[in-house]
Design a protein around this motif. Structure first.
Motif, PDB file in Angstrom:
ATOM      1  N   LEU A  55     118.490 -46.256 -22.222  1.00 21.86           N
ATOM      2  CA  LEU A  55     119.385 -46.538 -20.882  1.00 21.86           C
ATOM      3  C   LEU A  55     120.678 -47.230 -21.148  1.00 21.86           C
ATOM      4  N   ILE A  56     121.666 -46.227 -21.037  1.00 21.04           N
ATOM      5  CA  ILE A  56     122.846 -47.032 -21.383  1.00 21.04           C
ATOM      6  C   ILE A  56     123.855 -46.886 -19.931  1.00 21.04           C
ATOM      7  N   ARG A 103     116.978 -43.656 -12.993  1.00 16.04           N
ATOM      8  CA  ARG A 103     116.861 -42.588 -11.909  1.00 16.04           C
ATOM      9  C   ARG A 103     116.688 -41.071 -12.756  1.00 16.04           C
ATOM     10  N   ILE A 104     117.336 -40.849 -13.740  1.00 15.63           N
ATOM     11  CA  ILE A 104     117.129 -39.774 -14.703  1.00 15.63           C
ATOM     12  C   ILE A 104     115.918 -39.623 -15.125  1.00 15.63           C
ATOM     13  N   LEU A 105     115.377 -40.751 -15.619  1.00 14.41           N
ATOM     14  CA  LEU A 105     114.178 -40.825 -16.269  1.00 14.41           C
ATOM     15  C   LEU A 105     113.153 -40.429 -15.301  1.00 14.41           C
ATOM     16  N   ALA A 106     113.043 -40.978 -14.034  1.00 19.01           N
ATOM     17  CA  ALA A 106     112.236 -40.810 -12.953  1.00 19.01           C
ATOM     18  C   ALA A 106     112.256 -39.435 -12.624  1.00 19.01           C
ATOM     19  N   LEU A 107     113.138 -38.767 -12.418  1.00 19.01           N
ATOM     20  CA  LEU A 107     113.514 -37.346 -11.947  1.00 19.01           C
ATOM     21  C   LEU A 107     112.704 -36.544 -13.105  1.00 19.01           C
ATOM     22  N   ASN A 108     113.174 -36.684 -14.221  1.00 21.87           N
ATOM     23  CA  ASN A 108     112.315 -35.865 -15.395  1.00 21.87           C
ATOM     24  C   ASN A 108     110.875 -35.918 -15.497  1.00 21.87           C
ATOM     25  N   ALA A 109     110.475 -37.405 -15.640  1.00 20.34           N
ATOM     26  CA  ALA A 109     109.177 -37.718 -15.325  1.00 20.34           C
ATOM     27  C   ALA A 109     108.224 -37.032 -14.172  1.00 20.34           C
ATOM     28  N   SER A 110     108.969 -36.927 -13.072  1.00 18.93           N
ATOM     29  CA  SER A 110     108.095 -36.343 -12.087  1.00 18.93           C
ATOM     30  C   SER A 110     108.223 -34.951 -12.250  1.00 18.93           C
ATOM     31  N   ASN A 111     108.746 -34.331 -13.018  1.00 18.99           N
ATOM     32  CA  ASN A 111     108.785 -32.859 -13.246  1.00 18.99           C
ATOM     33  C   ASN A 111     107.861 -32.859 -14.770  1.00 18.99           C
TER      34      ASN A 111
END
Length: 105
Positions: A15-16, A22-30
């Motif tokens: 996380l930088i 948010r990107i992690l959350a979107l990728n994790a949901s998929n």
């Protein structure tokens, strides 16, 4: 450098920037299955250098919790890396059933 690695049962992210959670959350949901684990490295100065690192860490953990991540452990990387933390946890952890309760249909 921002990096996200997904493999169904685990996800690793650095996380930088302020949007990486948010990107992690979107990728994790998929791509990350329920109960899968994550490791996220948070570099506080890249997110907000005007507040103490501990405040940035707490803010990012709250963002993760809002996205169904359950942090299990958080450690700072001092003295090796200043203002860095690593958070390990699980995603969409199934709720435990009470003993003797019938499974939901």
């Amino acid at each position: 450098m921002e990096a996200i690695y997904l493999r169904g049962a685990a996800c690793i992210c650095e996380l930088i920037s302020a949007v990486t959670a948010r990107i992690l959350a979107l990728n994790a949901s998929n791509f990350l299955k329920a109960g899968g684990h994550f490791v996220i490295s948070i570099k506080a100065n890249c997110i907000d250098s005007t507040v103490p690192a501990e405040a940035v860490f707490a803010q990012e953990v709250k963002k993760l919790q809002a996205e169904q991540f359950k942090p299990i452990e958080q450690v700072t990387l001092e003295p090796f890396e200043r203002d860095h933390a690593c958070v390990v946890g699980a995603y969409r952890v199934p709720k435990k059933q009470k003993a003797g309760a019938a499974p939901a249909s």
